[in-house]
Motif scaffolding. Sequence first.
Motif, PDB file in Angstrom:
ATOM      1  N   ARG A  31       0.651  -0.905  -0.105  1.00 24.33           N
ATOM      2  CA  ARG A  31       0.048   0.148  -0.009  1.00 24.33           C
ATOM      3  C   ARG A  31       0.364   1.434   0.233  1.00 24.33           C
ATOM      4  O   ARG A  31       2.340   1.586   1.065  1.00 24.33           O
ATOM      5  N   SER A  32       0.521   2.416  -0.681  1.00 30.13           N
ATOM      6  CA  SER A  32       1.061   3.535  -0.452  1.00 30.13           C
ATOM      7  C   SER A  32      -0.145   4.825  -0.946  1.00 30.13           C
ATOM      8  O   SER A  32      -1.266   4.471  -1.473  1.00 30.13           O
ATOM      9  N   SER A  33       0.259   5.654   0.346  1.00 28.08           N
ATOM     10  CA  SER A  33      -0.639   6.886   0.367  1.00 28.08           C
ATOM     11  C   SER A  33       0.306   8.377   0.142  1.00 28.08           C
ATOM     12  O   SER A  33       0.726   8.359   0.717  1.00 28.08           O
ATOM     13  N   GLU A 124      -8.692   4.134  -3.469  1.00 30.63           N
ATOM     14  CA  GLU A 124      -9.580   4.838  -2.275  1.00 30.63           C
ATOM     15  C   GLU A 124      -9.043   6.598  -2.253  1.00 30.63           C
ATOM     16  O   GLU A 124      -8.264   6.384  -2.531  1.00 30.63           O
ATOM     17  N   LEU A 125      -9.897   7.050  -2.496  1.00 28.39           N
ATOM     18  CA  LEU A 125     -10.020   8.030  -2.601  1.00 28.39           C
ATOM     19  C   LEU A 125     -10.686   9.008  -1.562  1.00 28.39           C
ATOM     20  O   LEU A 125     -12.305   8.659  -0.786  1.00 28.39           O
ATOM     21  N   SER A 130      -8.919  20.545   2.352  1.00 30.97           N
ATOM     22  CA  SER A 130      -8.712  21.213   0.633  1.00 30.97           C
ATOM     23  C   SER A 130      -8.293  20.224  -0.084  1.00 30.97           C
ATOM     24  O   SER A 130      -8.261  20.392  -1.697  1.00 30.97           O
ATOM     25  N   GLY A 131      -7.302  19.082  -0.242  1.00 32.64           N
ATOM     26  CA  GLY A 131      -7.229  17.703  -0.720  1.00 32.64           C
ATOM     27  C   GLY A 131      -8.011  16.413  -0.811  1.00 32.64           C
ATOM     28  O   GLY A 131      -8.744  16.543  -0.248  1.00 32.64           O
ATOM     29  N   THR A 132      -7.864  15.754  -1.039  1.00 27.36           N
ATOM     30  CA  THR A 132      -7.455  14.223  -1.253  1.00 27.36           C
ATOM     31  C   THR A 132      -6.842  13.135  -0.964  1.00 27.36           C
ATOM     32  O   THR A 132      -5.605  13.329  -1.281  1.00 27.36           O
ATOM     33  N   ARG A 133      -6.573  12.527  -0.021  1.00 28.93           N
ATOM     34  CA  ARG A 133      -6.241  11.576  -0.093  1.00 28.93           C
ATOM     35  C   ARG A 133      -6.652  10.349  -0.975  1.00 28.93           C
ATOM     36  O   ARG A 133      -7.065   9.808  -0.895  1.00 28.93           O
ATOM     37  N   VAL A 134      -5.067   9.445  -1.320  1.00 28.86           N
ATOM     38  CA  VAL A 134      -4.960   8.483  -2.210  1.00 28.86           C
ATOM     39  C   VAL A 134      -4.529   7.730  -1.687  1.00 28.86           C
ATOM     40  O   VAL A 134      -3.331   7.542  -1.751  1.00 28.86           O
ATOM     41  N   THR A 135      -4.596   6.701  -1.401  1.00 30.57           N
ATOM     42  CA  THR A 135      -4.191   5.168  -1.186  1.00 30.57           C
ATOM     43  C   THR A 135      -4.876   4.408  -1.851  1.00 30.57           C
ATOM     44  O   THR A 135      -5.814   3.387  -2.684  1.00 30.57           O
ATOM     45  N   GLU A 158       4.031   6.266  -8.871  1.00 37.32           N
ATOM     46  CA  GLU A 158       2.793   6.887  -9.881  1.00 37.32           C
ATOM     47  C   GLU A 158       1.682   8.081  -9.027  1.00 37.32           C
ATOM     48  O   GLU A 158       1.456   9.049  -9.243  1.00 37.32           O
ATOM     49  N   LEU A 159       2.006   7.829  -7.543  1.00 35.41           N
ATOM     50  CA  LEU A 159       1.506   9.199  -6.581  1.00 35.41           C
ATOM     51  C   LEU A 159       1.747  10.712  -6.755  1.00 35.41           C
ATOM     52  O   LEU A 159       1.395  11.501  -7.008  1.00 35.41           O
ATOM     53  N   SER A 160       3.541  10.735  -6.774  1.00 40.64           N
ATOM     54  CA  SER A 160       3.976  11.510  -6.911  1.00 40.64           C
ATOM     55  C   SER A 160       3.693  11.985  -7.820  1.00 40.64           C
ATOM     56  O   SER A 160       3.772  13.292  -8.285  1.00 40.64           O
TER      57      SER A 160
END
Length: 416
Positions: A31-33, A124-125, A130-135, A158-160
């Motif tokens: 997992r990465s978030s 998962e979002l 003001s943002g969104t945590r993407v896991t 990918e998240l970066s």
Amino acid sequence: MSPIVTAILVASNLGLIFLLMAVPLGLRTVRSSRIVAMDRQRLWQALWPLGSNAGWSGEILSAQPLDEEGVARITLSWGGRDGKPIERRAQFEDVVEGSRFSMQVIEDTALDSSFWKDYGETAELVSEGSGTRVTLSRTDRYRGVAFLVFRYFAMRRELSKLQRWARTGQYRKGGWFEHPLSQVGFAVLSALMLWPFFGLHLGGLALAAILTSVVALHELGHMAAFRLTGHRRARMIFIPLLGGIAIGGRPYNSRFEVAFVALMGAGFSAFLVPIVIAASVLAGGEGHKAAAALLAALAGCAALFNIANLVPVWKFDGGQVLRQICPGPVVLALASFSLLSAFLALGWRAGFSLGFLLAAGAVFSILSLLTVGSGVKPRHELEPIGTVDRLVIAGALLAVFAIHGCGVLWASGQLL
């Protein structure tokens, strides 16, 4: 190097290879978030493969649902063995619009369906400030730590890149790891890590640098072969202490291509070893003893390293070549035994002790057992190799082995 230092180096490499490629890890989830500065609904349109911005990274060219059960066809920008984009059929489950989805790959046009048997991924979002945590999560059955670690860093990258795209609206290909300057740095680091094994003095540093250069030249030969067989992109990744690996731009298409690429690692150096030997003889004749000894060490190291890569171990170049050109298991076994016997006889003739050669034979056997069956099975069988191509590759293999064998014998006579 002393026998004890040699044993430590060999044992360390064997243990590391087992850890990276063979140790059974079972079913694992990585997992990465990260918090991304973008509205959750807009991010959903980028991460959901059927979303309006699913092509944000250039990876997904198109996607379309196939039925009401969540099955979709996804066309990727990655090239298949025929040069055409890879198509993937995927099953989507647990879909919550704007919040999460899970995906399993049913099949694609590049890999056998067994590769995807245990694979699944989830996104998962969750709105956060003001943002969104993407896991992101990836689940698979792993054998060896290498691919597990690769998946983890691939998800972080990918998240970066998603965060950068959300901030600038642009996607930047590549990264620092495969940048040429980074790879030069890894090569320097590899030489420094090898230095203690050769002795912490100037001569030891020279030998460590020579071995690192030999590895780079070997991988350069593989890269040249990739380009000659139609791979528009090929790159080399340096792995400190373990060596390097050349990566093509698409899957292999034929058995001839596999054999040619595998052989060209040692084949490229086969052109250079005689030149280096001639330069060493010339330098010695002119009275430049230090230069002559350095060139002799380069020739000997290149010859020994490349001929060792031709030993018929499963993942070594020699094993890959023989598996493509031998028409059956009996011929393959005889060819493997003959090539290994020739390698050991050459070592004995070069002055290596019987104990060392027996240990080398045991190490190669263990390596073969550790890596056997570790390759990725393609969706369709590779194009067969023709009789003429089979004979050409076999003749080239013998020639490359003979050239490097002569290089080992000459260097041992000069240095010992």
